[in-house]
Motif scaffolding. Structure first.
Motif, mmCIF file in Angstrom:
data_model
loop_
_atom_site.group_PDB
_atom_site.id
_atom_site.type_symbol
_atom_site.label_atom_id
_atom_site.label_comp_id
_atom_site.label_asym_id
_atom_site.label_seq_id
_atom_site.Cartn_x
_atom_site.Cartn_y
_atom_site.Cartn_z
ATOM 1 N N THR A 1 0.299 -1.394 0.073
ATOM 2 C CA THR A 1 -0.216 0.377 0.113
ATOM 3 C C THR A 1 0.659 0.899 0.075
ATOM 4 O O THR A 1 -0.048 2.130 -0.492
ATOM 5 C CB THR A 1 -1.021 0.112 1.107
ATOM 6 O OG1 THR A 1 -1.593 -1.715 1.300
ATOM 7 C CG2 THR A 1 -1.861 1.579 1.655
ATOM 8 N N ASN B 1 -1.895 -3.293 -6.472
ATOM 9 C CA ASN B 1 -2.974 -3.156 -6.077
ATOM 10 C C ASN B 1 -3.340 -5.122 -5.672
ATOM 11 O O ASN B 1 -3.673 -5.232 -4.688
ATOM 12 C CB ASN B 1 -4.197 -3.314 -7.559
ATOM 13 C CG ASN B 1 -4.375 -1.389 -7.058
ATOM 14 O OD1 ASN B 1 -4.864 -0.745 -5.698
ATOM 15 N ND2 ASN B 1 -3.948 -0.509 -8.275
ATOM 16 N N HIS C 1 -3.860 -5.825 -1.791
ATOM 17 C CA HIS C 1 -5.409 -5.694 -1.556
ATOM 18 C C HIS C 1 -5.692 -7.322 -1.974
ATOM 19 O O HIS C 1 -6.365 -8.441 -1.746
ATOM 20 C CB HIS C 1 -6.528 -5.697 -2.321
ATOM 21 C CG HIS C 1 -6.556 -4.035 -1.499
ATOM 22 N ND1 HIS C 1 -6.566 -3.309 -0.822
ATOM 23 C CD2 HIS C 1 -5.913 -2.370 -2.552
ATOM 24 C CE1 HIS C 1 -6.686 -1.499 -0.874
ATOM 25 N NE2 HIS C 1 -6.052 -1.566 -1.435
ATOM 26 N N ARG D 1 2.637 1.751 -3.719
ATOM 27 C CA ARG D 1 1.099 2.594 -4.269
ATOM 28 C C ARG D 1 0.683 3.414 -4.564
ATOM 29 O O ARG D 1 0.800 4.312 -5.597
ATOM 30 C CB ARG D 1 0.076 1.064 -4.417
ATOM 31 C CG ARG D 1 -0.889 1.265 -5.165
ATOM 32 C CD ARG D 1 -2.051 0.918 -4.289
ATOM 33 N NE ARG D 1 -2.710 1.749 -3.427
ATOM 34 C CZ ARG D 1 -4.043 2.089 -2.565
ATOM 35 N NH1 ARG D 1 -5.060 0.493 -2.542
ATOM 36 N NH2 ARG D 1 -3.594 2.135 -1.475
#
Length: 209
Positions: free
Chosen positions: A41, A96, A100, A44
């Motif tokens: 995260t 991503n 996730h 990103r």
């Protein structure tokens, strides 16, 4: 007749130190996936800020129109931009994916334990994060190279020159020759000779009026 082998305990009993080491390994394995998710995260978000700075805020900027370049250079810039787009899209997907999880549901009735599933997912997430970082940084490098090509690439047309003198008025064209106090300007199929003496104004223009 096959006689089953007898299993005997040949290893030494586990010591408290061994038990503590096993607990620490179990803790690290249990926390590996959340730490990878948090790291993905962060990467990103950092890559998103970098791309926004390069593209959105114009930190790197070249010619406004790629059509101002020669055809071969314009084709190279187009290919570089296409490669940057593909790398950026795939890199964003992988980051991503690492942050996730996969876009798929876990099949019902799996007999694998939760720790085994998390360990397998942690390895997949780490692989996806590394690939996403590499492709995202590659996208940024391709963008910089493409913009650099628009800076230093040859123009499609030579810049025109507008010369103003009392005798000839304002004449515009591309310079083909300069010699013995005379400049030759070409505009379309016409070439005009102008003396350098008496010129009151000389400026470069993109296109002749």
């Amino acid at each position: 007749m096959n006689v089953p082998r007898r299993v005997t305990a040949s290893a030494r009993p586990a010591s408290p130190r061994d038990l503590l080491a096993a607990q620490e390994r179990h803790r690290l394995a249990r926390e590996a996936l959340p730490r990878l998710r948090a790291a993905a995260t962060g990467w990103r978000n950092a890559v998103g800020v970098l791309m926004a700075g390069l593209v959105g805020f114009g930190l790197v900027k070249g010619r406004n129109d790629v059509g101002q370049l020669e055809q071969s250079w314009a084709s190279v810039v187009g290919l570089l931009l296409l490669a940057a787009l593909i790398c950026g899209a795939v890199g964003a997907y992988l980051l991503n994916r690492a942050a996730h999880g996969p876009l798929a549901s876990v099949p019902a009735g799996m007999r694998a334990t939760r720790s085994a599933i998390e360990h397998k997912e942690a390895r997949s997430a780490l692989k996806a994060m590394r690939g996403g970082i590499t492709l995202s940084l590659g996208c940024a490098c391709l963008l910089v190279v493409a913009v650099g090509a628009t800076w230093y690439g040859p123009a499609a047309k030579k810049p025109a020159v507008e010369i103003t003198s009392p005798g000839t008025g304002s004449v515009c064209g591309t310079v083909t020759r300069v010699a013995r106090g005379t400049v030759w300007l070409k505009n379309g199929g016409t070439t005009v000779e102008l003396p350098l003496v008496g010129i009151t104004r000389l400026r470069t223009v993109e296109v002749c009026p």
